[in-house]
Design an enzyme around this catalytic site. Structure first.
Site, PDB file in Angstrom:
ATOM      1  N   ASP A  85      44.846  38.823  44.773  1.00 35.44           N
ATOM      2  CA  ASP A  85      44.257  39.943  43.814  1.00 35.44           C
ATOM      3  C   ASP A  85      44.225  41.198  44.659  1.00 35.44           C
ATOM      4  O   ASP A  85      43.506  41.090  45.979  1.00 35.44           O
ATOM      5  CB  ASP A  85      43.021  39.499  43.104  1.00 35.44           C
ATOM      6  N   ASP A 106      49.213  45.656  45.573  1.00 37.43           N
ATOM      7  CA  ASP A 106      48.399  46.927  45.271  1.00 37.43           C
ATOM      8  C   ASP A 106      48.527  48.219  46.100  1.00 37.43           C
ATOM      9  O   ASP A 106      48.155  48.375  46.991  1.00 37.43           O
ATOM     10  CB  ASP A 106      46.967  46.724  45.094  1.00 37.43           C
ATOM     11  N   HIS A 178      36.296  48.350  38.007  1.00 36.49           N
ATOM     12  CA  HIS A 178      35.658  47.173  38.342  1.00 36.49           C
ATOM     13  C   HIS A 178      34.166  47.204  38.628  1.00 36.49           C
ATOM     14  O   HIS A 178      33.719  48.298  38.773  1.00 36.49           O
ATOM     15  CB  HIS A 178      36.117  46.828  39.714  1.00 36.49           C
ATOM     16  N   ASN A 230      41.235  40.236  34.281  1.00 38.78           N
ATOM     17  CA  ASN A 230      40.636  39.743  35.177  1.00 38.78           C
ATOM     18  C   ASN A 230      39.042  39.939  35.184  1.00 38.78           C
ATOM     19  O   ASN A 230      38.476  40.920  34.729  1.00 38.78           O
ATOM     20  CB  ASN A 230      40.948  40.842  36.427  1.00 38.78           C
TER      21      ASN A 230
HETATM   22  P1  13P Z   1      35.282  42.877  37.503  1.00 41.32           P
HETATM   23  O1  13P Z   1      34.589  42.394  38.720  1.00 41.32           O
HETATM   24  O2  13P Z   1      34.760  44.193  36.737  1.00 41.32           O
HETATM   25  O3  13P Z   1      35.251  41.534  36.559  1.00 41.32           O
HETATM   26  O4  13P Z   1      36.920  43.191  37.845  1.00 41.32           O
HETATM   27  C1  13P Z   1      37.630  41.956  38.241  1.00 41.32           C
HETATM   28  C2  13P Z   1      38.839  42.398  38.690  1.00 41.32           C
HETATM   29  O5  13P Z   1      39.686  43.175  37.892  1.00 41.32           O
HETATM   30  C3  13P Z   1      39.523  41.761  39.973  1.00 41.32           C
HETATM   31  O6  13P Z   1      40.901  42.480  40.192  1.00 41.32           O
END
Ligand code: 13P
Length: 288
Positions: A85, A106, A178, A230
């Site tokens: 990620d 990214d 996020h 996500n």
């Molecule tokens: P959240 O922590 O807001 O659920 O987002 C997770 C995310 O997008 C990881 O890349």
């Protein structure tokens, strides 16, 4: 079942108009919790590590071995992809070598031309090994493991250019953030999402910041082309709340209640329950 790339599961999700949950892991307990939740729902799942979480766990090889071995020892039969990620370029290449079946490069904070150039290279190296690739255009708001995005709406034309590199799925800023959503958050921009979906020829789209988005907005996003959602913060919240409850009830002080196998059990179960609930929201139950 062996780890799989996320390419096929997300193509199927896009065609079938449902979403696959991508849950961040932090340790042994969370990895088990996510796998058990997906298995119980007979759903394909993506387990992802941020760069920081992988470092915390002992490195990418540890994460890979852990997920692969737990799939065997827990008898997991649903398709599981192990995904990096928000990876930096070097980390994406390292994960491809180590055995991750999917990576996100990214480059959203880089000048667009550099994002493009590096994405192209990651795609070539990943695809040579059957590894799927996610790229990002338009940074996602909020802060995650030191990656800070100002939050913006992606430019559909830039999305098209990066999608045409042959990446497998695309993360694009559509007002998502996020972590917790502020009280004055105005919601997802479905206009932007629709414009991106129209121009990118059916590539599965990724919704970052999945924690705290109301169900109706999540489902509308899926109907418009989002196939990977996500979720991280909500897992952290339910884990912490269940652990707090256990301690506040004094259970760690009774008998061998301080044993980590007991202390961490309520939080782990809470993560499994959340994973199951979100898979239900996303419509991927029974899609394994
Ligand atoms: P959240 O922590 O807001 O659920 O987002 C997770 C995310 O997008 C990881 O890349």
């Amino acid at each position: 079942m062996a780890l799989v790339s996320a390419e096929k599961m997300l193509k199927e999700a896009r065609a079938g108009k449902y979403g696959v949950g991508a849950f961040n892991t932090n340790n042994l307990e969370w990895t088990q919790a996510i796998l058990k939740g997906a298995q119980a729902m007979n759903a394909p799942v993506i387990i992802q590590t941020s760069m920081g979480a992988a470092k915390y766990m002992g490195g990418y090889k540890v994460c890979y071995d852990l997920v692969k071995d737990l799939i065997d020892s827990l008898g997991i039969t649903v398709p599981v992809a192990l995904h990096l990620d928000h990876g930096a370029y070097e980390d994406a290449l390292q994960c491809i070598e180590v055995g991750y079946t999917s990576v996100m490069f990214d480059g959203s904070h880089l000048p667009f031309s550099e994002n493009l150039e590096k994405a192209k290279d990651v795609v070539a190296k990943a695809h040579a090994k059957g590894v799927s690739v996610e790229c990002e255009v338009g940074s996602i708001g909020g802060e995650e493991d030191g990656i800070i995005g100002a939050g913006e709406l992606a430019d559909p034309k830039e999305c098209k250019i990066i999608a045409d590199l042959g990446i497998d799925f695309l993360a694009a800023g559509i007002g998502n953030i996020h972590g917790a959503y502020p009280a004055n958050w105005t919601g997802l921009s479905f206009e932007t999402l629709g414009a991106i979906a129209d121009i990118t020829d059916g590539i599965p789209l990724v919704l970052h910041g999945g924690s705290g988005i109301p169900l109706d907005q999540v489902q509308k996003a899926i109907s418009l082309g989002v196939s990977k959602i996500n979720v991280n913060t909500e897992c952290q919240e339910v884990f912490a709340a269940a652990t707090r409850k256990y301690i506040e009830e004094g259970k760690d002080l009774k008998g061998k209640g301080f044993d980590p196998r007991k202390l961490l059990a309520p939080g782990t179960t809470a993560v499994t329950e959340l994973v199951k609930e979100r898979i239900g929201w996303f419509g991927s139950e029974g899609k394994a």
